[in-house]
Design a protein around this motif. Structure first.
Motif, PDB file in Angstrom:
ATOM      1  N   ARG A 250       4.352 127.330  55.553  1.00 33.02           N
ATOM      2  CA  ARG A 250       4.521 128.388  54.562  1.00 33.02           C
ATOM      3  C   ARG A 250       3.208 128.606  53.822  1.00 33.02           C
ATOM      4  N   ASN A 251       2.577 127.495  53.409  1.00 34.06           N
ATOM      5  CA  ASN A 251       1.296 127.619  52.709  1.00 34.06           C
ATOM      6  C   ASN A 251       0.266 128.302  53.599  1.00 34.06           C
ATOM      7  N   SER A 255      -1.423 131.713  52.935  1.00 31.92           N
ATOM      8  CA  SER A 255      -2.870 131.869  52.816  1.00 31.92           C
ATOM      9  C   SER A 255      -3.378 132.878  53.840  1.00 31.92           C
ATOM     10  N   VAL A 256      -2.716 132.897  55.036  1.00 32.68           N
ATOM     11  CA  VAL A 256      -3.093 133.919  56.026  1.00 32.68           C
ATOM     12  C   VAL A 256      -2.792 135.308  55.461  1.00 32.68           C
ATOM     13  N   ARG A 257      -1.598 135.400  54.814  1.00 31.90           N
ATOM     14  CA  ARG A 257      -1.225 136.697  54.255  1.00 31.90           C
ATOM     15  C   ARG A 257      -2.188 137.101  53.154  1.00 31.90           C
ATOM     16  N   GLN A 258      -2.552 136.105  52.316  1.00 31.72           N
ATOM     17  CA  GLN A 258      -3.503 136.383  51.230  1.00 31.72           C
ATOM     18  C   GLN A 258      -4.835 136.828  51.831  1.00 31.72           C
ATOM     19  N   ASP A 262      -6.741 140.176  51.235  1.00 37.42           N
ATOM     20  CA  ASP A 262      -8.154 140.204  50.826  1.00 37.42           C
ATOM     21  C   ASP A 262      -8.983 141.037  51.794  1.00 37.42           C
ATOM     22  N   MET A 263      -8.714 140.783  53.093  1.00 38.12           N
ATOM     23  CA  MET A 263      -9.465 141.514  54.122  1.00 38.12           C
ATOM     24  C   MET A 263      -9.238 143.007  53.979  1.00 38.12           C
TER      25      MET A 263
END
Ligand code: ADP
Length: 636
Positions: A250-251, A255-258, A262-263
């Motif tokens: 999940r983290n 973080s991938v989603r974040q 960001d990207m």
């Protein structure tokens, strides 16, 4: 008889019981050293001696067998449990071991053991089955224990039966430590399940939830599945609960989603910057370009990425006007890499190939920066290319204006020097002749002197008028005050008033008035001033031939529109104007010859009037010695 019957019955019943249980009964006759089957034949078939009997026992069990035998013989035990492996295959090489379980009893006579009876059951199959079940259950337990997800089983009431290693880890407890927590907590009381699970008829249930149990120091995201296990009759046997700790995933996912967000934000910002930069570059008439040595190409971009034009470098060279420039020359030579390995600034003219909206030569300002790869090898160069036509034109204008200002400054200085002379001459004449006048008796001479004084006063007045008009023009544009006049009449009056001046120098004065009447709305005073100026000049520079003054109605096109207008002209056969001086003749303070009387202001005042009326003024002269014609056209 009854006794016999009873004995018979007992023996029969025993035989039946032994048959049903599949038991063997053997007797070890200690007195006659014989061992034989009492019931069943599988063990001996024929009688054998005691020592031979021992050979039928599995070597590993033999010690225990002998010890049991001894215990029964020496009376330490009257009866005892026995368990040993017995070889049923005494004929072949491969022994056929059977697990025989049972009891042995010693029979005594006069305190001495005479027989040992042993009842045995062949438990081989049962033990084999048990072993198999044990092995299977061990295997399953190992699978259960070593599963990569957490697994646990609960009773139908919701009490924990077992939990595997992963589950114990997830829940932070270890059964080896006798953790009692889960023995006190019921499945149906655990928060993720207590409201959704039906305690009496549980169904399959999946959930992904944050499980927080502070007592267990648990704070994890779990993927949970609950699966009730029913038997064939629909009776609930167990409830299986599996769980995997997905906190890490999940983290990672978060973080991938974040990162994605960001990207996205960065790429949006880049797109905005790119767009703004594109607009800015367009606004500043700039284009980015890149020279690639490998591909022998120069590419022009719209914005930062889109190639709008490309040339090979040799083609590119032809676009420049200054073929002697070091950078331009190198475009066609092998020395290009050398030139490109330093920043280059180029300012010069080129043919309009990149900006295609015009065919005029363009001024450009180029900044070019070398581009190297990681190993320091020169790849080419990139930079910006800016159209500086406007700047160059403005600079040119500025240069011309500065020059004009300088010249005008010089002319002003000259003008002031002249003025002393210009003003002093008529004043001297006026003073001298006024003194002379006072001493003269009334006579023709006296009239002549008065005329001279008057002429000089007129000259002085005109001079002062011109200076005042010129200085008023410097602080703003000329005011036009049109009035309704019959210009034919105005012209005739003006012509007559000018006639004496022309007659004085002895040249013919010709009038060209085409209309008996010509009513128009015009600033007649200013037009008269222009005409007087033209004629005064003509008188000054003409010594023979004629001076012709005329006007006519003439339509002209101004800003694409037809306008009726008034055209006046003054033609003379005087000295004419040198060709090189003709385009400066209407500038302030300009005089062809500084030694001739005049301020150099008259024609510039005439031009100011033409400009203020949106008209035009001009000179027609074939050059020095060919006379001149000054004309004025103003729209009506
Ligand atoms: P000025 O008061 O010096 O005559 P103008 O502005 O009227 O000033 O004339 C500027 C100059 O143009 C004169 O100094 C003269 O050299 C020349 N010029 C003007 N009109 C004529 C003309 N009809 N023939 C020859 N030269 C002329």
């Amino acid at each position: 008889m009854m006794e016999d019957n009873k004995i018979f019955d007992e023996q029969q019943v025993m035989q039946m019981a032994l048959d049903i249980s599949g038991s063997h009964v053997m007797c070890l006759d200690l007195v006659h050293d014989r061992v034989y089957d009492i019931h069943g034949e599988a063990m001996f078939k024929t009688n054998v001696g005691l020592e031979e009997c021992f050979t039928y026992v599995h070597p590993d069990d033999l010690d225990a067998f002998r010890q049991l035998f001894q215990r029964l013989i020496n009376g330490t035990a009257k009866e005892d449990e026995c368990r040993f492996r017995w070889n049923f295959n005494r004929d072949g090489d491969t022994p056929d071991w059977h697990d025989m379980y049972g009891y042995a009893i010693a029979e005594y006579e006069d305190g001495k053991p005479i027989n040992i009876f042993s009842t045995l059951t062949d438990e081989t199959e049962t033990i084999r089955k048990e072993n198999r079940i044990k092995r299977i259950s061990e295997r399953y337990h190992s699978i259960f224990e070593n599963s990569v997800i957490g697994q646990s089983f609960y009773t139908p009431d919701g009490w924990l039966v077992d939990a595997n290693r992963i589950m114990r880890k997830i829940c932070n407890f270890d059964s080896d430590n006798n953790d009692e927590f889960f023995s006190k907590i019921n499945l149906f009381d655990i928060s993720p399940f207590n409201e959704v699970l039906n305690r009496y008829h549980p169904e399959d249930y999946w959930a992904c939830s944050l499980s927080i149990i502070p007592e267990r120091n648990m704070h994890v995201y779990l993927e949970i599945s609950v699966h009730p296990i029913y038997n064939a009759d629909g009776k609930l046997l167990y409830i299986s609960v599996t769980a995997s700790d997905v906190t890490e995933e999940r983290n990672m996912y978060l973080s991938v989603r974040q990162n994605d967000v960001d990207m996205q934000r960065i790429s949006n910002a880049i797109r905005t910057y790119e767009y703004e930069l594109g607009i800015l570059m367009q606004f500043c008439q700039m284009q980015a370009f890149r020279i690639s040595l490998d591909r022998d190409v120069i590419e022009f971009y719209s914005g930062l990425n889109t190639v709008v034009r490309s040339f090979n470098l040799k083609q590119m060279q032809k676009i420049f006007v200054d073929q002697e420039n070091e950078f331009v020359k190198s475009l066609g030579l092998s020395t290009l890499s050398q030139t490109l390995s330093h920043p280059i600034v180029y300012v010069g003219q080129m043919h309009p190939v990149v900006t295609q909206s015009t065919t005029e030569l363009q001024w450009v300002h180029i900044n070019c920066i070398p581009e190297f790869d990681d190993e320091g090898r020169l790849l080419g160069a990139f930079g910006v290319w800016r159209n500086i036509n406007d700047v160059m034109h403005k600079q040119d204008l500025l240069r011309r204006e500065t020059q004009r200002a300088q010249e005008s400054g010089q002319l002003k200085t000259l003008f002031l020097a002249n003025m002393t002379h210009e003003i002093r001459t008529p004043i001297n004449a006026i003073v001298g002749f006024a003194e002379l006048l006072s001493s003269l008796p009334p006579s023709d001479d006296r009239n002549e002197v008065i005329k001279i004084i008057k002429n000089n006063c007129d000259m002085l007045l005109r001079l002062v008028d011109d200076i005042l008009t010129a200085s008023s023009l410097e602080s703003g544009s000329m005011k036009i005050k049109p009035v309704d006049v019959d210009f034919s009449r105005t012209f005739n009056e003006l012509f007559e008033s000018l006639r004496p001046r022309v007659q004085e120098i002895g040249v013919e004065f010709i009038s060209d008035n085409p209309y008996p009447s010509f009513p128009i709305n015009v600033d007649a005073d200013r037009v008269s001033q222009v005409i007087i100026n033209f004629v005064t000049n003509a008188v000054k520079y003409t010594t023979q031939g004629h001076i012709k003054l005329g006007y006519r109605s003439e339509a002209r096109t101004v800003d694409g529109q037809q306008h009726d207008g008034l055209y006046v002209y003054c033609e003379d056969t005087g000295s004419g104007i040198p060709v090189e001086a003709q385009d400066k003749i209407f500038e302030r303070f300009f005089k062809v010859n500084d030694f001739v009387q005049g301020t150099g202001l008259g024609l510039s005042i005439c031009k100011a009037f033409a400009d203020a009326s949106h008209g035009d003024i001009g000179l027609i002269s074939d050059g020095e010695g060919h006379g001149s014609t000054f004309w004025l056209w103003i729209p009506l």
